[in-house]
Write an enzyme that holds these catalytic residues in place. Structure first.
Site, PDB file in Angstrom:
ATOM      1  N   LYS A  80      -4.820  -1.861  -4.642  1.00 34.53           N
ATOM      2  CA  LYS A  80      -3.523  -2.405  -4.218  1.00 34.53           C
ATOM      3  C   LYS A  80      -3.368  -3.853  -4.689  1.00 34.53           C
ATOM      4  O   LYS A  80      -4.350  -4.611  -4.708  1.00 34.53           O
ATOM      5  CB  LYS A  80      -3.433  -2.292  -2.688  1.00 34.53           C
ATOM      6  N   SER A 150       2.748  -0.063   3.602  1.00 35.51           N
ATOM      7  CA  SER A 150       3.032  -0.865   2.429  1.00 35.51           C
ATOM      8  C   SER A 150       2.182  -0.463   1.219  1.00 35.51           C
ATOM      9  O   SER A 150       2.414  -0.967   0.121  1.00 35.51           O
ATOM     10  CB  SER A 150       2.764  -2.345   2.725  1.00 35.51           C
ATOM     11  N   SER A 174      -0.299   0.948   7.253  1.00 35.66           N
ATOM     12  CA  SER A 174       0.053   0.912   5.827  1.00 35.66           C
ATOM     13  C   SER A 174      -0.875   1.683   4.897  1.00 35.66           C
ATOM     14  O   SER A 174      -0.574   1.806   3.708  1.00 35.66           O
ATOM     15  CB  SER A 174       0.147  -0.536   5.345  1.00 35.66           C
TER      16      SER A 174
END
Lengths: 473, 65
Positions: A80, A150, A174
């Site tokens: 990420k 997210s 997330s």
């Protein structure tokens, strides 16, 4: 038709790479080709590594020399875009001017590289990991829907086979929400189990690193590498790290499976409820003992996480706020960062008191149960641009409903996993969430694996149309 | 010492938004405030918050960064 390499889990790939029957180079080429084929539609990667094939060739050379490092050796992983990496830029999904992050490896990136993984690229995050839709990423199961967030880039990338697994981060859900929305496994370990060093902070006491994977076994393999003490993270605990894969061999016979009937089962979509009830029935059929209970204080949980997350995020961005930088943030993120100023110190501390109450409530529940199961999210993936969804005949705000079942485990710091448990009437994935006691990821993985084995949900692939350029095995 | 009245937003909360932006943010905050009001109504005086002050942390092995 044979299964493409990019659709295979680590548990299938690793023994072949170790035995020299499959090269990391060919696997990495398959993933890069898959990215070229479909990521123009998905937009799950913000940066693809220029050195991925070099990393793969180096892994192959090491394995040929007999220096196999473990199941992640030669496996292409996404990471990420809020984790620092030495060889790829970090943007945290922001285009605001003047933001620069160091070119160094976060603790997770360093551990994955030491285990021989190929870091193939950075996956998109909702800006500053502060949101649940991850624009502009699209859900592989329906391109008109969000991948959730997210860590939506990681969820979409793993689901569509652009990488074998990916790292996410989880402040209120997330990792688990995009895992549920995209039909993959998402593991949030115990707070303090894995280091957060080198991850851009969002909310210091709620942020957790963890993997999104194709199977529970793969999640165990990644956790084995990520878990462990790191003095660079003040919250990281020096606790023994068990052999997680060994736990997967045990059945759930006699395991006490808790079902918290309030909060987690209120106002959920009909198809989600049916799939999760079927999953609970499956666990019972496998020999688990189902124990129902309630935690009434969960009604204060949303207030607590709002106060803690808003105040923490705004404290992190405080100087930027004074300089007017949020005017360059995405509108939803700008609003969240600015309105964190309205949370008073008293509100924040009362939130931390509620948190202490909830931690004790879960502690009491674990006197009677070994794991807690329920829906990961009350809803399946919603349409991009929609801010309300109809649940049980009532319009609900996506902001409040999407994370309702995941944030309690961030407040309590408990390990929790989302595993696929079916599809709704529109063909969208549904997630089953399982939580356990602090540092009892072994039992968590054992229960998740026992459920996973009873179905073939993990072998389902989204119906993306793409030229079949990738290698098959 | 100034005798100008304190502005509750600018001085106490440290926010310096335009009036329009302030109104937008207050409106967005309304559902959050509805939840936070529940916290304010709770009597938690006997509960230690989940915030632990640990003065020994910097002395732990290797914590010298």
């Amino acid at each position: 038709m044979s299964t493409p390499l990019w659709a295979r889990p680590i548990e299938w790939l690793a023994p072949r790479i170790r035995a020299g029957k499959l090269s990391s180079e060919s696997l990495t080429e398959a993933c890069l080709a898959r990215i070229a084929d479909v990521d123009g539609d998905l937009l799950s990667f913000i940066h693809v590594s220029a050195t991925a094939l070099d990393q793969a060739r180096e892994a192959d050379a090491q394995i040929r020399r007999g220096a196999w490092r473990g199941p992640l050796h030669g496996i292409p992983l996404g990471i990420k875009d809020n984790y620092f990496t030495a060889d790829m830029p970090t943007t945290v999904g922001s285009k605001a001017p003047g933001l620069e992050y160091p070119l160094r490896d976060s603790a997770s990136a360093a551990r994955l590289r030491a285990a021989g993984a190929v870091l193939i690229g950075k996956t998109r995050t909702h800006e500053f990991a502060w949101g649940n839709v991850t624009p502009p990423v699209r859900n592989p199961w329906d391109l008109t829907r969000v991948p959730s967030g997210s860590s939506g880039g990681s969820g979409a990338a793993v689901s569509a086979g652009l990488c074998v697994a990916a790292m996410g981060s989880d402040t209120g859900g997330s990792i688990r929400m995009p895992a549920a929305a995209c039909g993959v496994v998402g593991l949030k370990p115990t707070f303090g189990r894995a280091s957060r060093d080198g991850i851009v902070p969002h909310s210091w006491s709620l942020d957790h690193p963890g993997p999104l994977t194709r199977s529970v076994t793969d999640a165990a393999h990644l956790l084995q590498v990520l878990a462990g003490y790191d003095p660079a993270d003040p919250a990281c605990q020096d606790q023994p790290v068990p052999q997680y894969a060994e736990a997967l061999r045990r059945s759930v016979r006699g395991l006490r499976v808790g079902v918290c009937r309030n909060h987690f089962f209120e106002h959920i979509q009909e198809d989600v409820e049916a799939a999760v009830e079927a999953a609970i029935h499956d666990l019972a059929a496998a020999g688990a003992k189902v124990v129902e209970f309630r935690i009434p204080n969960l009604e204060y949980g949303l207030a607590a996480i709002f106060a803690i997350e808003l105040a923490s995020s705004t404290a992190y961005h405080d100087l930027s706020l004074r300089d007017g930088l949020p005017a360059h943030f995405q509108p939803d993120v700008r609003t969240l960062v600015e309105m964190g100023r309205f949370v008073t110190a008293t509100d924040y501390l009362k939130a931390e008191q509620v948190r202490a109450v909830l931690i004790q409530d879960f502690r009491n529940a674990f006197d009677h149960v070994d794991v807690i199961v329920g829906p990961t999210t009350p809803i399946t993936a919603w349409k991009s641009g929609e801010w309300t969804v109809k649940v049980a005949g009532k319009d609900q705000s996506v902001l409040s409903v999407s994370w309702r079942n995941t944030f309690p485990y961030n407040l309590a710091g408990l390990p929790a996993i989302s595993v696929p448990c079916g599809f709704d009437r529109d063909g969208l994935p549904i997630g089953l969430q399982i939580a356990a006691k602090p540092f009892d990821e072994a039992t968590l993985l054992r229960a998740a694996h026992a459920y996973e084995r009873r179905h073939d949900w993990k072998d389902s692939m989204p119906p993306l149309d793409a030229p079949s350029r990738a290698a098959s095995a | 010492m100034s005798d100008t009245p304190l502005d509750p937003f600018k001085d106490l909360l440290g926010v310096d938004f335009t009036p329009e932006r302030l109104q937008q943010n207050l409106e967005s905050f309304r559902p959050v405030l509805d939840e936070i009001r529940k916290l304010r109504a709770l009597d938690l005086a006997d509960v230690h918050p989940a915030v632990i002050f640990e003065p020994t942390a910097p002395y732990r092995r290797g914590a010298d960064r």
